[in-house]
Design a protein around this motif. Structure first.
Motif, short mmCIF file in Angstrom:
data_model
loop_
_atom_site.label_atom_id
_atom_site.label_comp_id
_atom_site.label_asym_id
_atom_site.label_seq_id
_atom_site.Cartn_x
_atom_site.Cartn_y
_atom_site.Cartn_z
N UNK A 177 0.83 15.53 -0.51
CA UNK A 177 0.76 16.92 -0.36
C UNK A 177 2.13 17.34 -0.18
N UNK A 178 3.09 16.58 0.53
CA UNK A 178 4.31 17.06 0.97
C UNK A 178 5.15 17.36 -0.57
N UNK A 179 4.59 16.59 -1.45
CA UNK A 179 5.22 16.59 -2.67
C UNK A 179 4.59 17.72 -3.53
N UNK A 180 3.58 18.28 -3.17
CA UNK A 180 2.71 19.50 -3.83
C UNK A 180 3.25 20.77 -3.11
N UNK A 181 3.97 20.74 -1.82
CA UNK A 181 3.99 21.89 -1.26
C UNK A 181 4.56 22.93 -1.80
N UNK A 213 4.77 6.95 -7.28
CA UNK A 213 4.22 8.47 -7.73
C UNK A 213 5.09 9.57 -7.36
N UNK A 214 5.93 9.23 -6.71
CA UNK A 214 6.89 10.45 -6.28
C UNK A 214 7.43 11.19 -7.34
N UNK A 235 0.67 -1.16 -0.03
CA UNK A 235 0.06 -0.04 0.07
C UNK A 235 0.85 1.27 -0.18
N UNK A 236 1.88 1.30 0.72
CA UNK A 236 2.83 2.36 0.94
C UNK A 236 3.86 2.59 -0.37
N UNK A 237 3.93 1.37 -1.23
CA UNK A 237 4.71 1.54 -2.45
C UNK A 237 4.07 2.80 -3.29
#
Lengths: 508, 308
Positions: free
Chosen positions: A451-455, A424-425, A417-419
């Motif tokens: 969201x971290x990726x979009x920050x 997507x990173x 699930x975490x993969x």
């Protein structure tokens, strides 16, 4: 709350005592420092001069290659002298040639003034040359065919025989063999299946020499071609340098600042680094948490604990203790990253940065971005939420399993699930406010990562606040459910409960 | 023996259709060592866990140290669970001190107390050892010390003797005796009658979740008829008519057991033997043991316990 803090403290102290913790703590900064410092150190200490021999059967290329190597060496010497001058140890020796502000040596004037002695400065040791040509062994003719020469050179190339340099033995690093008919071989695509220039060496990782040979020889062949067709090589070179300028622009930025620079690219990709950090941290911590719960469960320490504290206190204590382990690890990681970046950034002058091209600006730009964006605070927040969310799941899981082995199979599902956010990173930064990124942001298990990726991409306020609220609610829900399951599961012996039973526990 | 510190009233615990503890009532006075005897699966551990409020009874009430909730008085309780385990990587003293602080002791006092206990019970040299390096018996002693480090008024020991060698069993008995000397109340479960015989002021025998007996060891013995064992070549039929004799039970080895009526004096049998000229080769009068009581009460279920 005292029992919860006591449990948290023990959890922290016991984990902090493990070798794994310290290894993880120190390995990350060590790897970063090493990856920056080792090339520099190697450059400084210098690999010993590598000896090579050259057989140029046709005779047209060897002088050019020697010229090129000599020019390269001069550039390295200049660079070394420049560093030495900036070091300030012998400032008086360079009096009049140093820029008073950034201590840059005016090399052109310096060389003009000093002539052949330009490297003669007290205390300065010019770097040893990287490559030096050795004379061919006696029984090999200067115009030998490459295959013959190679056969005879083998004992030297394999290290069975050594060269004699200034009375000392030295290994032969490489042999460059150029056939007499190279010009014909290079015509059209006739080179296929033929050997052409032969570069013999046991070390195929160091590509500096073969690249220099290849580039120089090809440049020369092309120059000859132009001349043969009646073209002036200088004109061709001038034409080849033609390049239409192109600039990437960002409409969101203020007028006059639209140009997309390296900083913007870092801004786009730095969050990915943080997502990765988040992922590694949550993952590592989840393992610690799972092991810790199962240890207490399998050796029944849990009963003693539960005769002293409530299940709620136990759970909160565990979460607090292990979260602080994770936060310590992350603080050290990020802190060391910042320290290294700032330290590297401070040692580079603007002139040097310009000379070295974009890469030298990197540490400075990263430092600026960390200082001016929400990246670090956002990271702290999303870490906390992500950690609590996933540790709730893990806690519930751990409290229903008797052995680590049993838990591992369920852990597999969580890992899978975490993969997804990990995969997507690389995709999300390309389109940080696109439909996929937006949709995934609203799915709590992935909210912290996405969201971290979009920050740094200025996501709409609706997404930021909405997903945050949803995530907080989801985390609270998971912790509430985990508390219920923890309470029921932790004392249960025998088989793990079935799914239906879990639902009954949640409703009880 | 004053007011009860523990009172169970009609406590029942069911798991689905299975009844683990059935209508158990029990009263433990202060300063008493109370044995909790029963075969495996009798419901001892479940009862102890309910007393500790680790699990809740399905029905009935439990009062411990005057409180309806064990959690409210948990700082005054010590507990050794049936399955023993410790944090493998922690040092012996640190574990004892940790559990003591969870019970409310200060850090420094807990540490001093841990070293004091380890020294008193012969584990001084292992204070700094990680528990994974300890033998099973030593580990178990460390765990008991962890349970009593905060000097609790009420100590619950679930099978404290299991897995210990005879020497360490003696140490465990010493620990329990010391607790009693200091006026603490101890309740411990076991299925080895010898320990109960030596230690208990009171005992309860349960099987299949039901209480079969509750009282002092002397009272327990009185539930069994007393017997005199005699061996003789002569006819013993005349003894049958004595008012003290309930029954004559011939034994396989040619001897005979004379079962006495309740409250009867064995002396009467001896006198009758002389009167009837029965020449005795053996005349032995033994008090029944707790083991006999246990076997009698628990019956077939006791088999398993006997062989352990």
């Amino acid at each position: 709350m005292r029992p919860a803090f006591l449990i948290a403290w023990r959890e922290f102290a016991e984990n902090a005592k493990t070798k794994g913790f310290w290894l993880g703590l120190l390995l990350f900064p060590a790897i970063i420092t090493a990856s920056i410092q080792i090339p520099v150190l190697l450059e400084k200490k210098g690999t010993p001069t590598r000896r090579f021999v050259m057989v140029d059967a046709g005779g047209g290329f060897a002088p050019l290659l020697r010229e090129k190597l000599a020019a390269d060496e001069t550039r390295r010497q200049e660079e070394a002298l420049r560093d030495f001058a900036r070091g300030g140890a012998r400032e008086e020796a360079f009096a009049g040639f140093l820029d008073p502000t950034d201590k840059q040596l005016d090399l052109a004037r310096w060389r003009a003034a000093r002539g052949a002695d330009w490297l003669e400065v007290p205390g300065f040791k010019p770097p040893a040359p990287r490559f030096a040509e050795s004379p061919l062994p006696d029984d090999i003719a200067a115009d030998a065919r490459p295959d013959d020469a190679a056969r005879r050179l083998r004992p030297w190339l394999r290290g069975e025989r050594k060269l004699s340099v200034d009375g000392k033995e030295a290994p032969l690093f490489a042999a460059v063999l150029i056939p007499a008919d190279l010009a014909e071989l290079a015509q059209g695509d006739g080179s296929k299946g033929r050997r052409g220039i032969q570069y013999w060496s046991e070390n195929l990782a160091d590509v500096a020499l073969p690249q220099l040979v290849e580039n120089t020889v090809n440049a020369e062949l092309r120059r000859r071609g132009y001349t043969a067709h009646g073209l002036d090589p200088a004109t061709v070179q001038a034409i080849e340098r033609t390049r239409a300028p192109m600039t990437s622009l960002d409409p969101k930025k203020a007028e006059g600042e639209e140009a997309v620079g390296l900083a913007d690219r870092i801004r786009q990709w730095l969050p990915s680094a943080f997502v990765y950090l988040l992922w590694v941290a949550i993952f590592a911590i989840a393992q610690i948490l799972l092991t810790s719960v199962i240890e207490e469960r399998s050796n029944r320490i849990i009963e003693v604990l539960l005769s002293s504290v409530t299940p709620g206190e136990l759970m909160v204590g565990k979460l607090l203790g292990i979260a602080s382990i994770g936060l310590t690890m992350l603080t050290v990681w990020i802190g060391s990253l910042v320290v290294i970046v700032v330290w590297k950034a401070s040692g580079i002058s603007p002139a040097q940065a310009a000379a070295a091209g974009g890469m030298a600006q990197l540490p400075g730009d990263v430092a600026t971005i960390l200082r001016t964006t929400w990246l670090l605070p956002a990271f702290g927040m999303y870490f906390l939420l992500g950690f609590l969310f996933y540790s709730g799941l893990i806690l519930a899981l751990g409290s229903t399993c008797n052995t680590l082995k049993e838990a591992q199979s369920f852990m597999g599902v969580i890992v899978l699930f975490l993969m997804v956010p990990l995969m997507l990173m690389t995709y999300i930064p390309r389109d940080p406010n696109g439909p996929l990124a937006t949709a995934l942001s609203w799915f709590p298990p992935y909210t912290p990562f996405v969201m971290m990726n979009r920050v740094t991409a200025d996501p709409p306020m609706r997404d930021v606040v909405g997903t945050l609220v949803l995530m907080v609610v989801a985390t609270a829900g998971v912790l509430w459910g985990a508390g219920k399951i923890f309470r029921m599961g932790i004392l249960r012996t025998g088989q793990p409960p079935r799914l239906l039973e879990l639902f009954r526990w949640l409703r009880s | 023996m004053t007011a009860p510190v523990l009172e169970l009233r009609n406590v029942t615990k069911t798991y689905g259709t299975f009844t683990a503890v059935d209508d158990l009532s029990l009263s433990v006075p202060a300063g008493c060592v109370h044995g909790f005897l029963g075969p495996n699966g009798a419901g001892k551990t479940t009862s102890l866990r309910m007393i500790l409020e680790i699990i809740r009874p399905t029905s009935g009430t439990i009062t411990l140290l005057g409180s309806p909730s064990a959690l409210a008085v948990r700082g005054r309780i010590g507990y050794l669970p049936e399955e023993k385990g410790l944090y493998k990587k922690m040092k012996a003293w640190a574990i004892i001190a940790y559990f003591a602080t969870l019970k409310g002791m200060g850090h420094r006092a807990a540490k001093a107390r841990a070293f004091e206990l380890l020294e008193r019970y012969g584990l001084k040299d292992f204070a700094e050892a990680k528990t994974e390096a300890l033998s099973k018996g030593m580990g178990q002693k460390v765990q008991v010390l962890a349970a009593i480090a905060h000097d609790p008024e009420f100590v619950i020991l679930d099978e404290p003797f299991s897995g210990l060698d005879p020497v360490n069993q003696t140490v465990m008995e010493d620990i329990i005796t010391d607790l009693r000397k200091r006026g603490r109340t101890v309740i411990f479960s076991t299925h080895v009658m010898a320990h109960a015989e030596r230690l208990c002021d009171r005992l309860a025998i349960i099987a299949k979740g039901r209480k079969l007996f509750d009282g002092t060891p002397a009272e327990a013995r009185e539930t069994l008829p007393r017997r005199v064992r005699i061996q003789t070549a002569d006819d013993i039929a005349p003894l049958r008519s004595l008012p003290e004799v309930a029954d004559l039970l011939p034994m396989a080895d040619g001897g005979c057991e004379v079962e006495l009526r309740h409250g009867a004096d064995a002396q009467a049998v001896l006198q009758a033997c002389f009167a009837h000229g029965i020449r005795l080769r053996t005349f032995r009068f033994d008090e029944p043991t707790l083991h006999d009581v246990f076997v009698k009460l628990v019956g077939p279920d006791a088999k398993e316990a006997m062989y352990r």
